[in-house]
Scaffold this motif. Structure first.
Motif, PDB file in Angstrom:
ATOM      1  N   ALA A 103       0.829  -1.206   0.000  1.00 39.22           N
ATOM      2  CA  ALA A 103       0.000   0.000   0.000  1.00 39.22           C
ATOM      3  C   ALA A 103       0.866   1.260   0.000  1.00 39.22           C
ATOM      4  CB  ALA A 103      -0.926  -0.008   1.212  1.00 39.22           C
ATOM      5  N   ALA A 104       1.965   1.256   0.770  1.00 42.14           N
ATOM      6  CA  ALA A 104       2.840   2.425   0.858  1.00 42.14           C
ATOM      7  C   ALA A 104       3.496   2.728  -0.487  1.00 42.14           C
ATOM      8  CB  ALA A 104       3.901   2.214   1.931  1.00 42.14           C
ATOM      9  N   ASP A 105       3.802   1.694  -1.247  1.00 44.89           N
ATOM     10  CA  ASP A 105       4.416   1.887  -2.563  1.00 44.89           C
ATOM     11  C   ASP A 105       3.481   2.623  -3.513  1.00 44.89           C
ATOM     12  OD1 ASP A 105       6.738   0.644  -1.773  1.00 44.89           O
ATOM     13  OD2 ASP A 105       6.239  -1.298  -2.659  1.00 44.89           O
ATOM     14  N   GLN A 106       2.191   2.548  -3.247  1.00 50.49           N
ATOM     15  CA  GLN A 106       1.203   3.228  -4.094  1.00 50.49           C
ATOM     16  C   GLN A 106       0.825   4.608  -3.559  1.00 50.49           C
ATOM     17  OE1 GLN A 106       0.280   1.743  -6.975  1.00 50.49           O
ATOM     18  NE2 GLN A 106       1.703   0.111  -6.355  1.00 50.49           N
ATOM     19  N   ALA A 107       1.306   4.924  -2.355  1.00 48.33           N
ATOM     20  CA  ALA A 107       0.956   6.200  -1.725  1.00 48.33           C
ATOM     21  C   ALA A 107       1.611   7.359  -2.463  1.00 48.33           C
ATOM     22  CB  ALA A 107       1.381   6.198  -0.259  1.00 48.33           C
ATOM     23  N   ALA A 108       0.894   8.476  -2.506  1.00 46.78           N
ATOM     24  CA  ALA A 108       1.382   9.625  -3.264  1.00 46.78           C
ATOM     25  C   ALA A 108       2.281  10.541  -2.455  1.00 46.78           C
ATOM     26  CB  ALA A 108       0.184  10.425  -3.797  1.00 46.78           C
ATOM     27  N   SER A 109       2.308  10.389  -1.137  1.00 45.60           N
ATOM     28  CA  SER A 109       3.075  11.316  -0.308  1.00 45.60           C
ATOM     29  C   SER A 109       3.412  10.675   1.028  1.00 45.60           C
ATOM     30  CB  SER A 109       2.256  12.590  -0.057  1.00 45.60           C
ATOM     31  OG  SER A 109       1.127  12.285   0.753  1.00 45.60           O
ATOM     32  N   PRO A 110       4.392  11.245   1.739  1.00 40.80           N
ATOM     33  CA  PRO A 110       4.690  10.766   3.090  1.00 40.80           C
ATOM     34  C   PRO A 110       3.486  10.870   4.026  1.00 40.80           C
ATOM     35  CG  PRO A 110       6.500  12.092   2.280  1.00 40.80           C
ATOM     36  CD  PRO A 110       5.381  12.251   1.288  1.00 40.80           C
ATOM     37  N   ALA A 111       2.646  11.879   3.819  1.00 43.15           N
ATOM     38  CA  ALA A 111       1.449  12.027   4.651  1.00 43.15           C
ATOM     39  C   ALA A 111       0.527  10.825   4.487  1.00 43.15           C
ATOM     40  CB  ALA A 111       0.716  13.318   4.291  1.00 43.15           C
ATOM     41  N   GLU A 112       0.382  10.336   3.267  1.00 47.00           N
ATOM     42  CA  GLU A 112      -0.439   9.153   3.028  1.00 47.00           C
ATOM     43  C   GLU A 112       0.193   7.920   3.671  1.00 47.00           C
ATOM     44  OE1 GLU A 112      -1.719   8.316  -0.913  1.00 47.00           O
ATOM     45  OE2 GLU A 112      -2.366  10.381  -1.317  1.00 47.00           O
ATOM     46  N   LYS A 113       1.506   7.832   3.626  1.00 50.00           N
ATOM     47  CA  LYS A 113       2.200   6.704   4.259  1.00 50.00           C
ATOM     48  C   LYS A 113       2.029   6.748   5.778  1.00 50.00           C
ATOM     49  CE  LYS A 113       5.673   6.311   0.595  1.00 50.00           C
ATOM     50  NZ  LYS A 113       7.103   6.386   0.230  1.00 50.00           N
ATOM     51  N   LEU A 114       2.042   7.956   6.346  1.00 55.20           N
ATOM     52  CA  LEU A 114       1.822   8.094   7.780  1.00 55.20           C
ATOM     53  C   LEU A 114       0.421   7.625   8.142  1.00 55.20           C
ATOM     54  CD1 LEU A 114       2.960   9.148  10.492  1.00 55.20           C
ATOM     55  CD2 LEU A 114       1.905  11.370   9.935  1.00 55.20           C
ATOM     56  N   ASP A 115      -0.556   7.978   7.331  1.00 53.56           N
ATOM     57  CA  ASP A 115      -1.932   7.509   7.532  1.00 53.56           C
ATOM     58  C   ASP A 115      -1.981   5.977   7.511  1.00 53.56           C
ATOM     59  OD1 ASP A 115      -4.638   6.608   6.955  1.00 53.56           O
ATOM     60  OD2 ASP A 115      -5.124   8.652   6.385  1.00 53.56           O
ATOM     61  N   LEU A 161       8.354   3.812  10.791  1.00 52.44           N
ATOM     62  CA  LEU A 161       7.888   5.175  11.057  1.00 52.44           C
ATOM     63  C   LEU A 161       9.002   6.185  10.808  1.00 52.44           C
ATOM     64  CD1 LEU A 161       5.806   7.183  11.987  1.00 52.44           C
ATOM     65  CD2 LEU A 161       6.392   6.640  14.366  1.00 52.44           C
ATOM     66  N   GLU A 162      10.214   5.890  11.269  1.00 52.49           N
ATOM     67  CA  GLU A 162      11.328   6.806  11.049  1.00 52.49           C
ATOM     68  C   GLU A 162      11.582   7.031   9.565  1.00 52.49           C
ATOM     69  OE1 GLU A 162      14.998   6.712  13.048  1.00 52.49           O
ATOM     70  OE2 GLU A 162      14.169   6.100  14.985  1.00 52.49           O
ATOM     71  N   ALA A 163      11.437   5.985   8.758  1.00 52.04           N
ATOM     72  CA  ALA A 163      11.656   6.124   7.313  1.00 52.04           C
ATOM     73  C   ALA A 163      10.631   7.083   6.701  1.00 52.04           C
ATOM     74  CB  ALA A 163      11.571   4.764   6.637  1.00 52.04           C
ATOM     75  N   ILE A 164       9.387   6.991   7.145  1.00 49.73           N
ATOM     76  CA  ILE A 164       8.339   7.891   6.649  1.00 49.73           C
ATOM     77  C   ILE A 164       8.638   9.323   7.075  1.00 49.73           C
ATOM     78  CG2 ILE A 164       5.891   8.493   6.841  1.00 49.73           C
ATOM     79  CD1 ILE A 164       5.361   5.459   7.286  1.00 49.73           C
ATOM     80  N   LEU A 165       9.012   9.497   8.336  1.00 49.40           N
ATOM     81  CA  LEU A 165       9.311  10.836   8.850  1.00 49.40           C
ATOM     82  C   LEU A 165      10.510  11.445   8.123  1.00 49.40           C
ATOM     83  CD1 LEU A 165       8.970  10.092  12.675  1.00 49.40           C
ATOM     84  CD2 LEU A 165       7.278  11.189  11.193  1.00 49.40           C
ATOM     85  N   ARG A 166      11.532  10.628   7.888  1.00 47.23           N
ATOM     86  CA  ARG A 166      12.736  11.124   7.206  1.00 47.23           C
ATOM     87  C   ARG A 166      12.406  11.564   5.779  1.00 47.23           C
ATOM     88  NH1 ARG A 166      15.365   7.127   8.118  1.00 47.23           N
ATOM     89  NH2 ARG A 166      16.471   7.830   9.991  1.00 47.23           N
ATOM     90  N   GLU A 167      11.597  10.753   5.091  1.00 49.31           N
ATOM     91  CA  GLU A 167      11.205  11.119   3.725  1.00 49.31           C
ATOM     92  C   GLU A 167      10.440  12.435   3.714  1.00 49.31           C
ATOM     93  OE1 GLU A 167       8.539   9.420  -0.048  1.00 49.31           O
ATOM     94  OE2 GLU A 167       8.595   8.318   1.856  1.00 49.31           O
ATOM     95  N   GLY A 168       9.479  12.557   4.624  1.00 50.38           N
ATOM     96  CA  GLY A 168       8.692  13.787   4.678  1.00 50.38           C
ATOM     97  C   GLY A 168       9.532  14.997   5.035  1.00 50.38           C
ATOM     98  N   ARG A 169      10.490  14.812   5.948  1.00 49.98           N
ATOM     99  CA  ARG A 169      11.375  15.907   6.342  1.00 49.98           C
ATOM    100  C   ARG A 169      12.271  16.318   5.189  1.00 49.98           C
ATOM    101  NH1 ARG A 169      15.658  14.818  11.059  1.00 49.98           N
ATOM    102  NH2 ARG A 169      16.631  13.714   9.317  1.00 49.98           N
ATOM    103  N   ASN A 170      12.824  15.339   4.469  1.00 54.06           N
ATOM    104  CA  ASN A 170      13.718  15.638   3.350  1.00 54.06           C
ATOM    105  C   ASN A 170      12.993  16.354   2.213  1.00 54.06           C
ATOM    106  OD1 ASN A 170      15.792  14.425   4.750  1.00 54.06           O
ATOM    107  ND2 ASN A 170      15.683  12.492   3.621  1.00 54.06           N
TER     108      ASN A 170
END
Length: 227
Positions: A103-115, A161-170
């Motif tokens: 599902a995460a591979d299909q997500a459009a943004s880090p926000a969607e991955k966090l959801d 979770l850290e990977a999602i946060l790092r992507e969104g931060r970057n």
């Protein structure tokens, strides 16, 4: 520590209902599943029975009956009852993380991955089988090898979770939070909410724990420019 989509939950629910309706039916040994199919069926049956009966009263024959397999076949996959809980938990997490990653591979943004992460972590309802398995396993006394397995599984949630946060931060979509510190607080909050859900706290009968958690995380992650 729960499921990613409602479809998977529905299919597991219908499968569980079908297996319960066939309790007492003789096992057709000529049609026993094999390979990954057999292991998956045994694991899903074990998760269901453990959540329903707990560990003290659990028998291998209960799992065999729920899976529609012979007790010998179940013993082949699990060996001894002693290692059953950890093996089932490892399988459950691998299955869940595979669904999450798809599902995460299909997500459009880090926000969607966090959801997706929040949805995957929180139980779907009181008595959620996957989360009930976690509570059963964590309540057991484990040797050093067992503690290593559990530590790796728990760390797996933090790492995702850290990977999602790092992507969104970057990407500039999340604030520059301290990743380890934020992850500890976020997972602690989700664990507390999970206990509330499993207990059936009235506060979540008319409110969404998922929406509450996601809103709390997003407030902290909102970049200063968007505050």
């Amino acid at each position: 520590m729960s499921g990613v989509t409602g479809a998977g939950a529905a299919s597991r629910s219908s499968a569980g209902a079908a297996s319960r309706s066939s309790v007492g039916a003789p096992v057709d040994r000529r049609r026993q599943p094999s390979g990954d199919e057999a292991r998956g069926r045994a694991m899903r049956a074990a998760i269901s029975v453990i959540a329903e009966k707990g560990t003290a009263a659990l028998r291998m024959s209960d799992i065999a009956e729920r899976a529609g397999m012979s007790t010998g076949h179940i013993l082949y996959h699990f060996g001894k009852k002693d290692r059953l809980l950890l093996e089932v938990l490892e399988w459950s997490q691998a299955d869940l993380w595979a669904r999450f990653q798809e599902a995460a591979d299909q997500a459009a943004s880090p926000a969607e991955k966090l959801d997706l992460f929040v949805r995957s972590y929180l139980p779907r309802h009181p008595g959620d089988e996957r989360y009930a398995l976690w509570t059963q396993v964590l309540a057991q006394r484990h040797d050093e090898a067992g503690r290593r397995v559990l530590t790796a599984l728990l760390d797996g949630w933090d790492e995702r979770l850290e990977a999602i946060l790092r992507e969104g931060r970057n990407l500039g979509q999340f604030a520059a939070v301290d990743l380890p510190e934020f992850t500890i607080r976020a997972v602690a909050m989700l664990s507390g909410l999970s206990e509330d859900i499993m207990f059936g706290r009235a506060r979540w009968q008319h409110a969404s724990a998922h929406a509450f958690a996601l809103s709390a995380l997003e407030r902290e992650l909102r970049p200063t420019s968007q505050a």
